[in-house]
Scaffold this motif. Structure first.
Motif, PDB file in Angstrom:
ATOM      1  N   LEU A 173       0.845  -1.190   0.000  1.00  0.00           N
ATOM      2  CA  LEU A 173       0.000   0.000   0.000  1.00  0.00           C
ATOM      3  C   LEU A 173       0.881   1.241   0.000  1.00  0.00           C
ATOM      4  N   LEU A 174       1.226   1.722  -1.200  1.00  0.00           N
ATOM      5  CA  LEU A 174       2.026   2.945  -1.310  1.00  0.00           C
ATOM      6  C   LEU A 174       1.071   4.142  -1.292  1.00  0.00           C
ATOM      7  N   LYS A 175       1.679   5.324  -1.379  1.00  0.00           N
ATOM      8  CA  LYS A 175       0.843   6.511  -1.191  1.00  0.00           C
ATOM      9  C   LYS A 175      -0.149   6.723  -2.342  1.00  0.00           C
ATOM     10  N   SER A 176       0.354   6.629  -3.556  1.00  0.00           N
ATOM     11  CA  SER A 176      -0.510   6.949  -4.694  1.00  0.00           C
ATOM     12  C   SER A 176      -1.038   5.709  -5.405  1.00  0.00           C
ATOM     13  N   VAL A 177      -0.505   4.572  -5.062  1.00  0.00           N
ATOM     14  CA  VAL A 177      -0.892   3.345  -5.749  1.00  0.00           C
ATOM     15  C   VAL A 177      -0.775   2.179  -4.768  1.00  0.00           C
ATOM     16  N   ALA A 178      -1.609   1.167  -4.999  1.00  0.00           N
ATOM     17  CA  ALA A 178      -1.490  -0.057  -4.203  1.00  0.00           C
ATOM     18  C   ALA A 178      -1.242  -1.212  -5.160  1.00  0.00           C
ATOM     19  N   PHE A 179      -0.367  -2.113  -4.756  1.00  0.00           N
ATOM     20  CA  PHE A 179      -0.143  -3.327  -5.544  1.00  0.00           C
ATOM     21  C   PHE A 179      -0.731  -4.507  -4.775  1.00  0.00           C
ATOM     22  N   LEU A 180      -1.558  -5.233  -5.485  1.00  0.00           N
ATOM     23  CA  LEU A 180      -2.147  -6.439  -4.906  1.00  0.00           C
ATOM     24  C   LEU A 180      -1.541  -7.612  -5.666  1.00  0.00           C
ATOM     25  N   ILE A 181      -0.884  -8.504  -4.927  1.00  0.00           N
ATOM     26  CA  ILE A 181      -0.330  -9.683  -5.572  1.00  0.00           C
ATOM     27  C   ILE A 181      -1.276 -10.848  -5.303  1.00  0.00           C
ATOM     28  N   VAL A 182      -1.823 -11.405  -6.376  1.00  0.00           N
ATOM     29  CA  VAL A 182      -2.772 -12.513  -6.257  1.00  0.00           C
ATOM     30  C   VAL A 182      -2.066 -13.799  -6.660  1.00  0.00           C
ATOM     31  N   ARG A 183      -2.141 -14.800  -5.786  1.00  0.00           N
ATOM     32  CA  ARG A 183      -1.490 -16.092  -6.051  1.00  0.00           C
ATOM     33  C   ARG A 183      -2.530 -17.118  -6.481  1.00  0.00           C
ATOM     34  N   ASP A 184      -2.264 -17.818  -7.570  1.00  0.00           N
ATOM     35  CA  ASP A 184      -3.084 -18.980  -7.900  1.00  0.00           C
ATOM     36  C   ASP A 184      -2.162 -20.191  -7.991  1.00  0.00           C
ATOM     37  N   ALA A 185      -2.717 -21.329  -8.396  1.00  0.00           N
ATOM     38  CA  ALA A 185      -1.923 -22.565  -8.396  1.00  0.00           C
ATOM     39  C   ALA A 185      -0.721 -22.469  -9.332  1.00  0.00           C
ATOM     40  N   ALA A 186      -0.814 -21.583 -10.331  1.00  0.00           N
ATOM     41  CA  ALA A 186       0.249 -21.515 -11.327  1.00  0.00           C
ATOM     42  C   ALA A 186       1.319 -20.482 -10.999  1.00  0.00           C
ATOM     43  N   GLY A 187       0.971 -19.410 -10.266  1.00  0.00           N
ATOM     44  CA  GLY A 187       1.961 -18.370  -9.982  1.00  0.00           C
ATOM     45  C   GLY A 187       1.308 -17.107  -9.440  1.00  0.00           C
ATOM     46  N   LEU A 188       1.931 -15.955  -9.745  1.00  0.00           N
ATOM     47  CA  LEU A 188       1.500 -14.689  -9.161  1.00  0.00           C
ATOM     48  C   LEU A 188       1.040 -13.718 -10.244  1.00  0.00           C
ATOM     49  N   THR A 189       0.056 -12.889  -9.882  1.00  0.00           N
ATOM     50  CA  THR A 189      -0.418 -11.811 -10.747  1.00  0.00           C
ATOM     51  C   THR A 189      -0.312 -10.501  -9.975  1.00  0.00           C
ATOM     52  N   GLN A 190       0.318  -9.493 -10.589  1.00  0.00           N
ATOM     53  CA  GLN A 190       0.372  -8.168  -9.950  1.00  0.00           C
ATOM     54  C   GLN A 190      -0.810  -7.335 -10.432  1.00  0.00           C
ATOM     55  N   VAL A 191      -1.564  -6.806  -9.487  1.00  0.00           N
ATOM     56  CA  VAL A 191      -2.729  -5.982  -9.807  1.00  0.00           C
ATOM     57  C   VAL A 191      -2.449  -4.563  -9.316  1.00  0.00           C
ATOM     58  N   VAL A 192      -2.609  -3.579 -10.196  1.00  0.00           N
ATOM     59  CA  VAL A 192      -2.298  -2.189  -9.865  1.00  0.00           C
ATOM     60  C   VAL A 192      -3.593  -1.456  -9.526  1.00  0.00           C
ATOM     61  N   VAL A 193      -3.670  -0.973  -8.297  1.00  0.00           N
ATOM     62  CA  VAL A 193      -4.916  -0.362  -7.815  1.00  0.00           C
ATOM     63  C   VAL A 193      -4.675   1.126  -7.562  1.00  0.00           C
ATOM     64  N   THR A 194      -5.410   1.973  -8.277  1.00  0.00           N
ATOM     65  CA  THR A 194      -5.309   3.418  -8.032  1.00  0.00           C
ATOM     66  C   THR A 194      -6.657   3.984  -7.602  1.00  0.00           C
ATOM     67  N   GLU A 195      -7.714   3.308  -7.919  1.00  0.00           N
ATOM     68  CA  GLU A 195      -9.066   3.801  -7.665  1.00  0.00           C
ATOM     69  C   GLU A 195      -9.342   3.748  -6.154  1.00  0.00           C
ATOM     70  N   PRO A 196      -9.706   4.887  -5.535  1.00  0.00           N
ATOM     71  CA  PRO A 196      -9.779   4.980  -4.060  1.00  0.00           C
ATOM     72  C   PRO A 196     -10.746   3.988  -3.422  1.00  0.00           C
ATOM     73  N   GLU A 197     -11.904   3.777  -4.035  1.00  0.00           N
ATOM     74  CA  GLU A 197     -12.890   2.903  -3.389  1.00  0.00           C
ATOM     75  C   GLU A 197     -12.390   1.463  -3.343  1.00  0.00           C
ATOM     76  N   LEU A 198     -11.801   1.009  -4.459  1.00  0.00           N
ATOM     77  CA  LEU A 198     -11.258  -0.353  -4.490  1.00  0.00           C
ATOM     78  C   LEU A 198     -10.102  -0.480  -3.507  1.00  0.00           C
ATOM     79  N   ARG A 199      -9.272   0.549  -3.462  1.00  0.00           N
ATOM     80  CA  ARG A 199      -8.157   0.520  -2.521  1.00  0.00           C
ATOM     81  C   ARG A 199      -8.647   0.360  -1.080  1.00  0.00           C
ATOM     82  N   ALA A 200      -9.710   1.071  -0.762  1.00  0.00           N
ATOM     83  CA  ALA A 200     -10.247   0.984   0.605  1.00  0.00           C
ATOM     84  C   ALA A 200     -10.711  -0.440   0.903  1.00  0.00           C
TER      85      ALA A 200
END
Lengths: 437, 437
Positions: free
Chosen positions: B28-55
């Motif tokens: 959770l950085l100041k202007s952006v949040a990174f969500l790392i989602v793990r599935d059985a195969a590996g990792l996905t980086q999700v870039v979150v800037t929208e305030p409501e989703l971040r909350a």
């Protein structure tokens, strides 16, 4: 000279080859003797006219292990269209001098089943008994291949567990079932001075491993201290277990199961040539309530009796031309605590049985995936959560919606082959009266 | 929208896709949040800037199970070269609100091994721990495939046996071994009111089944009531067993084993990308007597000490560039009663160990195949034949010369991965102090 198998003989017609195997049968006629040699692949007929060799063969009991060389000669009357002529006995690898307790060369074993089981190392050599075990091997291979293609990962889980609750996690499935199964039948063990128990199913562990691999399977022994001495109960059997996550509901599990059963029967047919039923791309499915109406049972029946299952099998064949039929939605009170209820009416469950020729072959369904739902389910049944601690803890940390199924390998083979007793298709069965050989 | 796996993202660059998995990490950085989602195969980086989703993401604990949709966007700095932008959180499939007992997102788990094992359902989600289990699955698949290609038939044998003698048939192998193993360590069981025991190996049964199929294999659990609490002993482990008939001697078994180990390592490399050792087409082999000379041990040493095995591993690497080396001919008095002696000098045996990186990985050899030889071998050791009746009876009816081997799956994986403790590569290990989860 490199040994060849009986099934390879025809490709070597006119050549001199070496075969090896067991003396399956000797037919000592006046002017000629026929020696039938059995190997893992089949039978070879050896034609003996030379007096010295004949005299030696007369002294070799059935099941002696021999290695012979001879000429492959076409003979349309011989079992495989070829036979071995002008043979020389290279070596007697192991001579048998005792009489056999029963003949192996007849189309079916005439010994009573208990005698066959007492002498399993011998009776399993009969092509009929061995063939059933080859079908089991092919079915397990088909099960694995179908799941590996769908990114299921093989797991190996503990067969020794700390509490009877954990061992008998399936008890809710089977308690009070009309077929007389009961889940409390757990084998107790001395585990370094403490009590422990043999696992009745890998249910706990395969669910927890969905959290790791999303999709998992296991082929392994499960243990039931069955007090009943019936034709379809064993104290140990081989369970083909699968579990998958990120499902919408039990129908996703049924779709995978349909593909798995199709792969199992296809592999059996391909590897063994056995006759197998057609598995429809979509197996007919009935809700439990509808199943009761079809068989004319009262609407408040809690389970299907064997006669009901037979009637549903007949219905599926008549109406859909299918030897398989799914029954879904079994009443929650007859399913184990981890069963997911039917969201539209929680009296029913998101579970199913797959019936094959009017008999239950597979049980499965969607499971609960939220920790709070597990706590509530156990509380509603008046069961303390403590006994399930090692299981439930895993659900605190995010489990996706999931479900699975379990196929009893020996029952599957018995139904496929029409064996009257599951012991006929089990190498060394275990039951309340039998723990040897 | 059909969910896709993290490893499939790059093929969908520019498209809107759905992914699902576990919240592996949130940054959770100041202007952006990174969500790392793990599935059985590996990792996905999700870039979150929208305030409501971040909350919303701020309230979701690690290991919550989520389903998201977003646009696949190339980003060379992202883990897989792509990331998910403009995401929408479709569903929270399961929210985790409790703190994790340890982090899963670090390169290695920092929790002590006992904590990891207590929380196995969580710790196994760590890519390192899960990776070891994938290696085990691949190794078992390679084992099966190599044997099926060579017409071995899969069998399932009893894990419950009537006598400690039958359970501990391997005792002769291990009694007095310098590594502290002892074969008398059998789990006792209440079998319908009678005593019975968990099988320490399928040794009996796989030999008897050679009489049926010539070549058989089994992948299944074996049980040892090991009193030692070491880094390489388990009370239950997975044994990869094979046995084959119509052999000349133990060298035929070694040839099959070499091909099997090569298939196992190749399948591990192909499926998991793990680094594997080269398996020479012909693994160097030393007679036991020669091995003693090479390591400078007295000629009357009855067995190899761990230091000897390490020295032989170094010798094989230095002289032959091989990480594997066979030692053959172990003294008969250190091998079990069913071991076939070396015909030229029956002080030695037609048995072998396969050392991998200076440690014993596989034990095997040729077995006795004549009933009279079994009687004589038991008599010479002062053991009554009665306890082995169910086993020996099968040898009355013609068994071909045969031999086999057993590979401990968990030890194989531990040595391949360099794990210090076999528990690190076992999903739910059992030992004298542990029977949960």
């Amino acid at each position: 000279m490199q040994r060849i198998l009986s099934t390879e003989l025809a490709r070597h017609t006119g050549e001199t080859v070496t075969v090896a195997g067991w003396v399956h049968r000797r037919r000592l006629l006046k002017s000629v003797a026929f020696l039938i040699v059995r190997d893992a692949a089949g039978l070879t007929q050896v034609v003996v006219t030379e007096p010295e060799l004949r005299a030696r063969i007369e002294t070799l009991g059935e099941e002696s292990v021999v290695e012979l060389t001879g000429t492959v000669t076409a003979n349309p009357a011989a079992p495989a269209g070829v036979e071995l002529t002008a043979p020389a006995l290279l070596r007697v690898l192991n001579a048998v001098s005792v009489p056999l307790p029963f003949d192996l060369h007849r189309p079916a074993l005439t010994a009573a089943l208990p005698t066959q089981l007492d002498q399993a190392a011998l009776s399993l050599r009969h092509p009929g008994r061995a063939g059933a075990l080859r079908i089991a091997a092919a079915a397990a291979a088909g099960f694995r291949a179908a799941l590996e293609q769908r990114r299921f990962v093989e797991i190996h889980t503990p067969k020794i567990v700390a509490s009877t609750s954990e061992s008998s996690v399936r008890s809710g499935v089977v308690a009070g079932r009309s077929d007389g199964e009961s889940g409390a039948n757990v084998f107790a063990l001395d585990y370094f001075g403490r009590p422990a128990y043999l696992a009745q199913s890998p249910q706990f562990y395969k669910q927890l491993m969905v959290g790791v691999f999303e999709r998992v399977y296991e082929v392994g022994p499960v243990f039931r201290a069955e007090p009943h001495d019936t034709a379809r109960h064993l104290a140990q059997y081989t369970s083909l277990d699968a579990e998958l996550g990120f499902i919408a509901d039990h129908r996703d599990v049924m779709a995978v199961l349909t593909e798995v059963v199709a792969a199992m029967t296809a592999t059996v047919a391909e590897r063994t040539g056995a006759a197998v039923p057609k598995v429809p791309a979509e197996i007919p499915a009935l809700h439990f309530a509808e199943a009761l109406r079809i068989v004319g049972a009262p609407a408040d029946e809690p389970d299907l009796a064997p006669a009901h299952e037979r009637a549903l099998g007949e219905w599926a064949l008549r109406e859909h031309g299918s030897e398989f039929v799914f029954v879904t939605g079994y009443p929650m009170r007859k399913r184990p605590f981890y069963t997911h209820p039917q969201p539209s009416d929680p009296v029913w469950s998101n579970s199913f049985d797959l019936l094959f020729r009017g008999l239950e072959l597979v049980t499965g369904g969607q499971r609960l995936h939220r920790y709070a739902d597990y706590e509530a389910a156990l509380a509603a049944r008046g069961e303390p959560t403590g006994a399930y601690r090692g299981y439930l803890d895993g659900f605190r940390y995010g489990m996706p919606p999931h479900g699975g199924f379990a196929i009893g390998l020996e029952r599957f083979v018995a139904r496929l082959t029409g064996a009257a007793n599951v012991r006929e298709v089990t190498a060394f069965p275990r039951d309340r009266h039998r723990v040897t050989p």
